[in-house]
Design a protein around this motif. Sequence first.
Motif, PDB file in Angstrom:
ATOM      1  N   TYR A  93       0.191   3.984  -2.736  1.00 48.78           N
ATOM      2  CA  TYR A  93      -0.326   5.258  -2.255  1.00 48.78           C
ATOM      3  C   TYR A  93       0.804   6.113  -1.674  1.00 48.78           C
ATOM      4  N   LEU A 136      -4.820   8.420  -8.713  1.00 51.06           N
ATOM      5  CA  LEU A 136      -3.913   9.442  -8.151  1.00 51.06           C
ATOM      6  C   LEU A 136      -3.083  10.106  -9.229  1.00 51.06           C
ATOM      7  N   TYR A 180      -5.849   4.203  -5.884  1.00 50.15           N
ATOM      8  CA  TYR A 180      -4.480   4.413  -6.369  1.00 50.15           C
ATOM      9  C   TYR A 180      -4.413   4.605  -7.872  1.00 50.15           C
ATOM     10  N   ASN A 210       0.816  -1.213   0.000  1.00 45.09           N
ATOM     11  CA  ASN A 210       0.000   0.000   0.000  1.00 45.09           C
ATOM     12  C   ASN A 210       0.850   1.264   0.000  1.00 45.09           C
ATOM     13  N   ALA A 228      -1.097  10.849  -2.347  1.00 42.52           N
ATOM     14  CA  ALA A 228      -2.328  10.385  -1.697  1.00 42.52           C
ATOM     15  C   ALA A 228      -2.739  11.196  -0.465  1.00 42.52           C
TER      16      ALA A 228
END
Length: 107
Positions: free
Chosen positions: A92, A107, A104, A88, A97
């Motif tokens: 992110y 983004l 994701y 993660n 983020a």
Amino acid sequence: MITDRTIERIRKFTADRDWEQFHTPVNLAKSICIEASELLECFQWSDTDFDREHACEELADVMNYCLQMCDALNADPDQIINAKCTRNELKYPVEKAKGKADKYTEL
């Protein structure tokens, strides 16, 4: 933090009742979903006016089944959580983020 003593208590509770036979991964996955729905029900009509004790009881049920799922899959909870955190963190990055709830891929 979940201690080894707590995990052993869950295992003993299950073993004493001969319930391991029912704790297949698919049955445990179903039980996690059912208990998560019961947890969500605590907040059905209000985000702020809820019974904390009842919510904690339902949360304990979810966590109990998650730990039993780890046993069924022979997965170490600490290891799989940390591995997922690592993935993660890559998906992110803070600079993209922070303060956003976007997936994701957005983004």
